[in-house]
Design a protein around this motif. Structure first.
Motif, PDB file in Angstrom:
ATOM      1  N   ILE A 282       0.856  -1.190   0.000  1.00  0.00           N
ATOM      2  CA  ILE A 282       0.000   0.000   0.000  1.00  0.00           C
ATOM      3  C   ILE A 282       0.886   1.232   0.000  1.00  0.00           C
ATOM      4  O   ILE A 282       1.878   1.278   0.726  1.00  0.00           O
ATOM      5  N   VAL A 283       0.516   2.222  -0.771  1.00  0.00           N
ATOM      6  CA  VAL A 283       1.149   3.544  -0.701  1.00  0.00           C
ATOM      7  C   VAL A 283       0.022   4.562  -0.719  1.00  0.00           C
ATOM      8  O   VAL A 283      -0.865   4.503  -1.578  1.00  0.00           O
ATOM      9  N   ALA A 284       0.052   5.477   0.242  1.00  0.00           N
ATOM     10  CA  ALA A 284      -0.980   6.506   0.344  1.00  0.00           C
ATOM     11  C   ALA A 284      -0.347   7.838   0.711  1.00  0.00           C
ATOM     12  O   ALA A 284       0.729   7.883   1.314  1.00  0.00           O
ATOM     13  N   VAL A 285      -1.041   8.898   0.341  1.00  0.00           N
ATOM     14  CA  VAL A 285      -0.584  10.260   0.634  1.00  0.00           C
ATOM     15  C   VAL A 285      -1.547  10.877   1.639  1.00  0.00           C
ATOM     16  O   VAL A 285      -2.724  11.067   1.341  1.00  0.00           O
ATOM     17  N   PRO A 286      -1.048  11.186   2.839  1.00  0.00           N
ATOM     18  CA  PRO A 286      -1.898  11.891   3.794  1.00  0.00           C
ATOM     19  C   PRO A 286      -2.024  13.362   3.400  1.00  0.00           C
ATOM     20  O   PRO A 286      -1.168  13.887   2.679  1.00  0.00           O
ATOM     21  N   PRO A 287      -3.067  14.045   3.865  1.00  0.00           N
ATOM     22  CA  PRO A 287      -3.191  15.469   3.550  1.00  0.00           C
ATOM     23  C   PRO A 287      -1.985  16.251   4.086  1.00  0.00           C
ATOM     24  O   PRO A 287      -1.392  15.865   5.096  1.00  0.00           O
ATOM     25  N   PRO A 288      -1.624  17.350   3.420  1.00  0.00           N
ATOM     26  CA  PRO A 288      -0.515  18.180   3.929  1.00  0.00           C
ATOM     27  C   PRO A 288      -0.778  18.569   5.383  1.00  0.00           C
ATOM     28  O   PRO A 288      -1.909  18.847   5.773  1.00  0.00           O
ATOM     29  N   GLY A 289       0.272  18.544   6.165  1.00  0.00           N
ATOM     30  CA  GLY A 289       0.169  18.922   7.566  1.00  0.00           C
ATOM     31  C   GLY A 289      -0.224  17.793   8.494  1.00  0.00           C
ATOM     32  O   GLY A 289      -0.307  17.981   9.707  1.00  0.00           O
ATOM     33  N   THR A 290      -0.452  16.587   7.942  1.00  0.00           N
ATOM     34  CA  THR A 290      -0.790  15.439   8.797  1.00  0.00           C
ATOM     35  C   THR A 290       0.389  15.128   9.701  1.00  0.00           C
ATOM     36  O   THR A 290       1.535  15.053   9.248  1.00  0.00           O
ATOM     37  N   ASP A 291       0.111  14.948  10.969  1.00  0.00           N
ATOM     38  CA  ASP A 291       1.136  14.596  11.950  1.00  0.00           C
ATOM     39  C   ASP A 291       1.764  13.255  11.558  1.00  0.00           C
ATOM     40  O   ASP A 291       1.041  12.260  11.401  1.00  0.00           O
ATOM     41  N   PRO A 292       3.091  13.195  11.386  1.00  0.00           N
ATOM     42  CA  PRO A 292       3.731  11.934  11.010  1.00  0.00           C
ATOM     43  C   PRO A 292       3.457  10.803  12.008  1.00  0.00           C
ATOM     44  O   PRO A 292       3.307   9.657  11.615  1.00  0.00           O
ATOM     45  N   GLU A 293       3.372  11.130  13.303  1.00  0.00           N
ATOM     46  CA  GLU A 293       3.052  10.105  14.302  1.00  0.00           C
ATOM     47  C   GLU A 293       1.683   9.500  14.032  1.00  0.00           C
ATOM     48  O   GLU A 293       1.494   8.291  14.144  1.00  0.00           O
ATOM     49  N   ALA A 294       0.720  10.356  13.691  1.00  0.00           N
ATOM     50  CA  ALA A 294      -0.630   9.868  13.400  1.00  0.00           C
ATOM     51  C   ALA A 294      -0.613   8.975  12.168  1.00  0.00           C
ATOM     52  O   ALA A 294      -1.296   7.939  12.131  1.00  0.00           O
ATOM     53  N   ALA A 295       0.162   9.344  11.169  1.00  0.00           N
ATOM     54  CA  ALA A 295       0.273   8.523   9.965  1.00  0.00           C
ATOM     55  C   ALA A 295       0.866   7.157  10.314  1.00  0.00           C
ATOM     56  O   ALA A 295       0.359   6.115   9.875  1.00  0.00           O
TER      57      ALA A 295
END
Length: 154
Positions: free
Chosen positions: A113-126
């Motif tokens: 899987i490869v996904a792009v989180p919205p800009p500004g998403t906390d890396p820890e949350a990702a």
């Protein structure tokens, strides 16, 4: 930023990575790989592994920092796993679908899987989402011990 820092974290507490993730995001380069800390390193993929169309038995979660400069690239989160094809629909059925606003780039049996989180998403949350996804896809406990390889630290 050119070095590698390795540490073991408890999946439920990624705070030891917080400063390193922020440094990577600020620098606009680098990445973090998370693998189960107690797993044997995966063997190189054999020809049979390529033929059966599966990813590695030991999952790996990768967060890449957003890139700044001439070519802007958003942060990405990838998950290599051996659970087969159409992982994202199975995750959605389990209540662990892609978070709102994330964009799916890939959901492949062998490449993961490869996904792009919205800009500004906390890396820890990702990374926490990646851990939850791996728990459902591969059975590795999200709150277990994880080995973090942080690439691109000073």
């Amino acid at each position: 930023m050119t070095g590698v820092e390795v540490l073991v974290v408890e999946g439920g507490d990624l705070s030891p990575l917080r400063e390193l993730l922020a440094a990577l995001a600020t620098a606009g380069s680098g990445w973090v790989n998370l693998t189960p800390a107690d797993a044997e390193p995966p063997a190189p993929t054999s020809i049979w592994g390529r033929i059966n169309g599966r990813g590695p038995d030991v999952p790996r979660i990768t967060w890449t920092a957003p890139q700044h400069g001439r070519r802007e690239e958003p942060a990405q989160l990838g998950i290599e796993h051996a659970s087969g094809s159409k992982a994202l629909p199975r995750l959605a059925e389990a209540g662990v679908g892609l978070p709102a606003g994330w964009v799916r780039l890939q959901d492949h049996a062998m490449r993961g899987i490869v996904a792009v989180p919205p800009p500004g998403t906390d890396p820890e949350a990702a990374l926490r989402w990646g851990l939850a996804a791996v728990e459902h896809l591969a059975g590795w406990a999200a709150d277990g011990r994880w080995r973090a390889e942080v690439h691109g630290v000073a």
